[in-house]
Design an enzyme around this catalytic site. Structure first.
Site, PDB file in Angstrom:
ATOM      1  N   LYS A 112     -47.721 -24.668  33.237  1.00  0.00           N
ATOM      2  CA  LYS A 112     -47.013 -23.569  32.571  1.00  0.00           C
ATOM      3  C   LYS A 112     -48.072 -22.653  31.998  1.00  0.00           C
ATOM      4  O   LYS A 112     -49.182 -23.094  31.696  1.00  0.00           O
ATOM      5  CB  LYS A 112     -46.121 -24.103  31.436  1.00  0.00           C
TER       6      LYS A 112
HETATM    7  N1  GLU Z   1     -39.881 -21.335  35.191  1.00  0.00           N
HETATM    8  C1  GLU Z   1     -39.218 -22.239  36.063  1.00  0.00           C
HETATM    9  C2  GLU Z   1     -39.023 -23.587  35.401  1.00  0.00           C
HETATM   10  O1  GLU Z   1     -39.156 -23.722  34.197  1.00  0.00           O
HETATM   11  C3  GLU Z   1     -39.855 -22.433  37.423  1.00  0.00           C
HETATM   12  C4  GLU Z   1     -41.189 -21.859  37.642  1.00  0.00           C
HETATM   13  C5  GLU Z   1     -41.667 -21.859  39.075  1.00  0.00           C
HETATM   14  O2  GLU Z   1     -40.884 -21.507  39.939  1.00  0.00           O
HETATM   15  O3  GLU Z   1     -42.816 -22.214  39.286  1.00  0.00           O
HETATM   16  O4  GLU Z   1     -38.669 -24.538  36.030  1.00  0.00           O
END
Ligand code: GLU
Length: 425
Positions: A112
């Site tokens: 993240k």
């Molecule tokens: N932000 C999305 C999540 O929390 C997915 C991020 C992505 O597609 O890499 O799962």
């Protein structure tokens, strides 16, 4: 705990992810020697981003990226632009991504990242400058086989396009597989934008079916009207046939027992940018909205909205966790007692649609291959179905909550992979 790890410790969201992990580690009887190795991020990068603002000043922003584990493949996860973002929160979100990817069988570790900023207060050119500077600072640490970024709260397809362009200009050729959630015109996947919301709806329908609930007679409250909440609310109302009685965004919470026209809400947001002046319902305290009687409650906004203060008062039959970390471990203990009243679809299952379709987009990018939206959605539902069945079965056989089951499957897979690869040197 050694002091080298203390950069995360002060953060409340990290404390929550750590407590969740502790509960699972106890349940799986994970050896103390392996706990820290499994839980703490492999890499955490903090960058300072000096940016020219429109008024001629230079402002510095703080950026983060946490790569949780590198055991199963590259790391994968979204990029969040939010004023309060910290290293600890980023680490917690990266940890959840690890368990989410593992639960759904994706060959990734979790990651993240993001910038501590309020994207609604930046002009388009400032947003572009901040986004590009962030990717530029991250170039040494990311790559299609190292760490692949995607969207999250406060970012969108345009931000992903700027990331891809910045990375590609540096490499000297178009590297579409460096990010997912891009516009379709530059290698994005049909259906990625809707994927998280669609996944939520698939699982809600699946749970309603299991519980023999008739959608036509059911109501839903959706907290959050961003990319996930809006798609989920629209689809639950227009396709599944539920009545939306509560709807909120960061500016207002609305309640209307007669039902809210979600299509009109969407049109309103397209014109005005938020729901503030939307007049279809009574204004209600956002916390009170969660406590109203409904069949399905969808928290699709921020973390820790269901806590020990309100968990006992929830009046929903299904709690579909579209956000990351909406329920605190203390609330979990209360919901565990109420397992036959509230059917929880835990976040790492409920909102996994986004990263699952991101995985398809990455594979397509690597292979220069394209799938139709129908193929994408079909494959997405098959993966979710498999994960849902596994979670329900594990919970039933071991007499544990759905969250425990989902986390246990995810953590166990990472733990086994680490054990198989061994510790070097
Ligand atoms: N932000 C999305 C999540 O929390 C997915 C991020 C992505 O597609 O890499 O799962």
């Amino acid at each position: 705990m050694s002091s080298a790890l203390s950069i995360y410790e002060d953060d409340d969201v990290f404390a929550m992810a750590r407590e969740q992990f502790r509960v699972i580690a106890d349940y799986l009887q994970i050896d103390v020697n392996n706990r820290e190795r499994l839980m703490y991020p492999k890499r955490a990068i903090a960058v300072t981003l000096p940016v020219h603002m429109d008024d001629g000043s230079t402002k510095t922003f703080q950026g983060y990226r946490v790569q949780h584990h590198l055991t199963l493949g590259p790391t994968k996860g979204g990029t969040r632009f939010a004023p309060s973002l910290s290293m600890g929160e980023t680490a917690a979100l990266a940890m959840w991504m690890s368990w989410k990817c593992a639960l759904n069988g994706l060959p990734y570790g979790g990651a993240k990242g993001g910038i501590a900023c309020d994207p609604t207060k930046l002009s388009r050119s400032e947003l572009e400058a901040v986004s590009r500077r962030y990717m530029q600072e991250m170039i040494p640490f990311v790559g299609p086989h190292t760490d692949i970024m995607g969207p999250d709260m406060g970012t969108n397809e345009q931000v992903m396009a700027w990331f891809m362009d910045t990375y590609s200009v540096y490499q000297g050729y178009a590297v579409s597989e460096i990010v997912t959630g891009k516009p379709v015109s530059i290698g994005g996947t049909e259906g990625r934008r809707e994927a998280t919301g669609r996944g939520v709806v698939y699982l809600v329908e699946r749970a309603m079916d299991m519980l023999k609930m008739d959608p036509e007679k059911c109501t839903v409250i959706v907290q959050g009207f961003g990319n996930v909440g809006s798609v989920a609310a629209l689809s639950l109302a227009l396709r599944t046939g539920l009545k939306v009685v509560g709807l909120s965004d960061a500016t207002v919470a609305l309640y209307n027992a007669k039902g809210i026209d979600v299509k009109a809400a969407e049109q309103h947001v397209l014109k005005k940018g938020n729901l503030r002046a939307f007049d279809q319902g009574d204004r209600i305290d956002p916390n009170e909205m969660l406590l109203q009687k409904c069949d399905v409650l969808v928290p699709a906004a921020v973390d820790r909205v269901i806590t020990e203060r309100n968990a006992a008062k929830l009046q929903c039959r299904i709690l579909a966790e579209a956000a990351n970390g909406p329920t605190s471990p203390e609330a979990d203990r209360i919901l565990d007692q109420r397992w036959d009243e509230v059917f929880v679809i835990p976040d790492i299952l409920c909102n996994a649609g986004g990263v699952i379709v991101s995985y398809f987009e990455w594979v397509q990018g690597l292979q220069s291959f394209m799938w139709s939206e129908t193929e994408v959605t079909d494959k997405l539902f098959r993966i979710l179905e498999h994960s849902f069945t596994q979670v329900i079965r594990r919970a039933k056989v071991h007499k544990i909550s759905h969250r425990m089951a989902a986390l246990a499957i995810g953590v166990e897979r990472v733990m086994k992979a680490k054990a198989t690869r061994g510790l070097f040197p």
